[in-house]
Design a protein around this motif. Structure first.
Motif, PDB file in Angstrom:
ATOM      1  N   GLU A   1       0.835  -1.196   0.000  1.00  0.00           N
ATOM      2  CA  GLU A   1       0.000   0.000   0.000  1.00  0.00           C
ATOM      3  C   GLU A   1       0.874   1.253   0.000  1.00  0.00           C
ATOM      4  O   GLU A   1       1.839   1.357   0.766  1.00  0.00           O
ATOM      5  CB  GLU A   1      -0.899   0.003   1.230  1.00  0.00           C
ATOM      6  CG  GLU A   1      -1.963  -1.085   1.212  1.00  0.00           C
ATOM      7  CD  GLU A   1      -2.967  -0.894   0.092  1.00  0.00           C
ATOM      8  OE1 GLU A   1      -3.317   0.283  -0.189  1.00  0.00           O
ATOM      9  OE2 GLU A   1      -3.385  -1.900  -0.506  1.00  0.00           O
ATOM     10  N   ARG A   2       0.509   2.219  -0.841  1.00  0.00           N
ATOM     11  CA  ARG A   2       1.297   3.438  -0.964  1.00  0.00           C
ATOM     12  C   ARG A   2       0.389   4.645  -1.052  1.00  0.00           C
ATOM     13  O   ARG A   2      -0.808   4.526  -1.354  1.00  0.00           O
ATOM     14  CB  ARG A   2       2.211   3.354  -2.197  1.00  0.00           C
ATOM     15  CG  ARG A   2       3.191   2.190  -2.161  1.00  0.00           C
ATOM     16  CD  ARG A   2       3.883   2.018  -3.500  1.00  0.00           C
ATOM     17  NE  ARG A   2       4.711   3.160  -3.820  1.00  0.00           N
ATOM     18  CZ  ARG A   2       5.074   3.482  -5.068  1.00  0.00           C
ATOM     19  NH1 ARG A   2       4.665   2.730  -6.085  1.00  0.00           N
ATOM     20  NH2 ARG A   2       5.832   4.524  -5.290  1.00  0.00           N
ATOM     21  N   ASP A   3       0.954   5.815  -0.822  1.00  0.00           N
ATOM     22  CA  ASP A   3       0.222   7.073  -0.915  1.00  0.00           C
ATOM     23  C   ASP A   3      -0.311   7.252  -2.340  1.00  0.00           C
ATOM     24  O   ASP A   3       0.474   7.255  -3.295  1.00  0.00           O
ATOM     25  CB  ASP A   3       1.176   8.216  -0.557  1.00  0.00           C
ATOM     26  CG  ASP A   3       0.530   9.589  -0.630  1.00  0.00           C
ATOM     27  OD1 ASP A   3      -0.624   9.703  -1.063  1.00  0.00           O
ATOM     28  OD2 ASP A   3       1.207  10.576  -0.268  1.00  0.00           O
ATOM     29  N   PRO A   4      -1.627   7.414  -2.511  1.00  0.00           N
ATOM     30  CA  PRO A   4      -2.178   7.557  -3.863  1.00  0.00           C
ATOM     31  C   PRO A   4      -1.593   8.723  -4.645  1.00  0.00           C
ATOM     32  O   PRO A   4      -1.407   8.630  -5.863  1.00  0.00           O
ATOM     33  CB  PRO A   4      -3.680   7.748  -3.605  1.00  0.00           C
ATOM     34  CG  PRO A   4      -3.922   7.123  -2.270  1.00  0.00           C
ATOM     35  CD  PRO A   4      -2.672   7.375  -1.486  1.00  0.00           C
ATOM     36  N   ARG A   5      -1.295   9.822  -3.977  1.00  0.00           N
ATOM     37  CA  ARG A   5      -0.702  10.964  -4.684  1.00  0.00           C
ATOM     38  C   ARG A   5       0.695  10.627  -5.182  1.00  0.00           C
ATOM     39  O   ARG A   5       1.095  11.040  -6.272  1.00  0.00           O
ATOM     40  CB  ARG A   5      -0.669  12.198  -3.769  1.00  0.00           C
ATOM     41  CG  ARG A   5      -2.014  12.890  -3.631  1.00  0.00           C
ATOM     42  CD  ARG A   5      -2.001  13.907  -2.492  1.00  0.00           C
ATOM     43  NE  ARG A   5      -0.993  14.933  -2.663  1.00  0.00           N
ATOM     44  CZ  ARG A   5      -1.194  16.098  -3.297  1.00  0.00           C
ATOM     45  NH1 ARG A   5      -2.377  16.354  -3.850  1.00  0.00           N
ATOM     46  NH2 ARG A   5      -0.237  17.000  -3.375  1.00  0.00           N
ATOM     47  N   GLN A   6       1.430   9.862  -4.390  1.00  0.00           N
ATOM     48  CA  GLN A   6       2.764   9.469  -4.810  1.00  0.00           C
ATOM     49  C   GLN A   6       2.716   8.508  -5.988  1.00  0.00           C
ATOM     50  O   GLN A   6       3.518   8.609  -6.928  1.00  0.00           O
ATOM     51  CB  GLN A   6       3.522   8.831  -3.645  1.00  0.00           C
ATOM     52  CG  GLN A   6       5.002   8.602  -3.913  1.00  0.00           C
ATOM     53  CD  GLN A   6       5.756   9.889  -4.193  1.00  0.00           C
ATOM     54  OE1 GLN A   6       5.511  10.906  -3.551  1.00  0.00           O
ATOM     55  NE2 GLN A   6       6.664   9.866  -5.155  1.00  0.00           N
ATOM     56  N   THR A   7       1.782   7.568  -5.955  1.00  0.00           N
ATOM     57  CA  THR A   7       1.673   6.627  -7.068  1.00  0.00           C
ATOM     58  C   THR A   7       1.195   7.328  -8.335  1.00  0.00           C
ATOM     59  O   THR A   7       1.606   6.966  -9.439  1.00  0.00           O
ATOM     60  CB  THR A   7       0.742   5.462  -6.724  1.00  0.00           C
ATOM     61  OG1 THR A   7      -0.547   5.956  -6.351  1.00  0.00           O
ATOM     62  CG2 THR A   7       1.299   4.643  -5.567  1.00  0.00           C
ATOM     63  N   ALA A   8       0.349   8.350  -8.200  1.00  0.00           N
ATOM     64  CA  ALA A   8      -0.081   9.118  -9.371  1.00  0.00           C
ATOM     65  C   ALA A   8       1.098   9.860  -9.983  1.00  0.00           C
ATOM     66  O   ALA A   8       1.249   9.920 -11.217  1.00  0.00           O
ATOM     67  CB  ALA A   8      -1.187  10.097  -8.984  1.00  0.00           C
ATOM     68  N   SER A   9       1.953  10.427  -9.125  1.00  0.00           N
ATOM     69  CA  SER A   9       3.144  11.112  -9.602  1.00  0.00           C
ATOM     70  C   SER A   9       4.076  10.131 -10.301  1.00  0.00           C
ATOM     71  O   SER A   9       4.621  10.420 -11.386  1.00  0.00           O
ATOM     72  CB  SER A   9       3.854  11.779  -8.423  1.00  0.00           C
ATOM     73  OG  SER A   9       5.049  12.415  -8.829  1.00  0.00           O
ATOM     74  N   GLU A  10       4.247   8.978  -9.694  1.00  0.00           N
ATOM     75  CA  GLU A  10       5.089   7.931 -10.282  1.00  0.00           C
ATOM     76  C   GLU A  10       4.556   7.506 -11.642  1.00  0.00           C
ATOM     77  O   GLU A  10       5.315   7.346 -12.605  1.00  0.00           O
ATOM     78  CB  GLU A  10       5.120   6.748  -9.330  1.00  0.00           C
ATOM     79  CG  GLU A  10       5.796   5.495  -9.855  1.00  0.00           C
ATOM     80  CD  GLU A  10       5.574   4.337  -8.888  1.00  0.00           C
ATOM     81  OE1 GLU A  10       6.459   4.083  -8.066  1.00  0.00           O
ATOM     82  OE2 GLU A  10       4.486   3.697  -8.955  1.00  0.00           O
TER      83      GLU A  10
END
Length: 276
Positions: free
Chosen positions: A182-191
């Motif tokens: 599980e990861r921060d959704p904003r971080q995964t969107a940036s990635e």
């Protein structure tokens, strides 16, 4: 942003995007920028430098708070340079010292080429200028492979290939901890945006050597003391050889300004003192 941050938070509309940016301090303007690294990563360093300077940090287009009119638009170094030019002009206290790290270093070099009147000094810290290297074809193929791997949904596998291509040793448990689960959704969107719309354009950008040799902007090439042998170390040295600039050594590795901002701020001030 921490509760004790001195930053004033703003947005600026530019062609195709609304940029999130933060301003700290007063005095001569310093810009700290990454790609895809956002403003939050530079906040500790910015706080230290803001005691006697105005420090601008920003989320690059397509990341975190800087939203695009078209989410599928690619981010190129020149677009990001145009964004920086817009921010500097908007503040009205330039010209600026621009410190760019990794993809942000590529943005800063593009800015020095296109808008030299806005920049007194560019500190290009470990730009991934793969096209300057003899193994560029191999590196380009590796980049396409990691993008393809990411698009299959194998996030950890894509990052594993990225680290191998960058010659950065990262133990498998650390890879799994950072990029798995599980990861921060904003971080995964940036990635996701970086893999799909930014990585290729950044690593295949070719600087205009003749322009960088003759620009009135002072170009400093920064390398982390712990980055020896890594891809960005090799690329930075290749750029230095072409434009006749001896690289300047900074504390830490590719993200030394995050790992030890206090030591980095001391070195940063030393470098500014020697280039002003």
């Amino acid at each position: 942003m921490s509760p004790t941050s001195t930053a004033a938070v703003h947005t600026l509309d530019v062609p195709g995007a609304r940029l999130h940016y933060e301003v700290r301090g007063t005095g001569p303007l310093v810009v700290l920028v990454g790609a895809p690294m956002d403003a939050a990563a530079f906040a500790p360093l910015a706080e230290l430098l803001a005691t006697d300077r105005t420090v601008l940090t920003t989320d690059p287009r397509g990341h975190q708070g800087s939203v695009l009119a078209d989410p599928e638009q690619d981010s190129t170094p020149q677009l990001r340079a145009d964004d920086l030019a817009g921010l500097i002009a908007h503040l009205g206290i330039g010209p600026a010292v621009v410190f760019g790290s990794s993809g942000g270093a590529v943005s800063a070099l593009a800015l020095a080429q296109s808008e030299p009147d806005l920049v007194t000094t560019v500190i290009a810290h470990e730009p991934p200028l793969n096209e300057l290297l003899d193994d560029r074809d191999h590196l380009r193929a590796n980049t396409e492979e990691m993008i393809a791997t990411y698009r299959t949904g194998d996030v950890v596998g894509a990052w594993r290939k990225f680290m191998a291509n960058a010659d950065i040793m990262m133990p498998e448990p650390v890879l799994q901890q950072i990029f798995g689960g599980e990861r921060d959704p904003r971080q995964t969107a940036s990635e996701r945006y970086w893999f799909n719309h930014e990585l290729r354009g950044t690593t295949t950008w070719e600087p205009d050597i003749a322009v960088l040799q003759t620009t009135p902007t002072r170009v400093v090439i920064g390398i982390g003391v712990e980055s020896t042998g890594q891809l960005c170390d090799r690329a930075s040295r290749a750029l230095g050889e072409r434009i006749g600039v001896t690289p300047t050594i900074f504390p830490g590795d590719h993200t030394g300004f995050v790992d030890d901002p206090a030591a980095f701020a001391v070195r940063f001030r030393e470098v500014l003192g020697s280039t002003s």
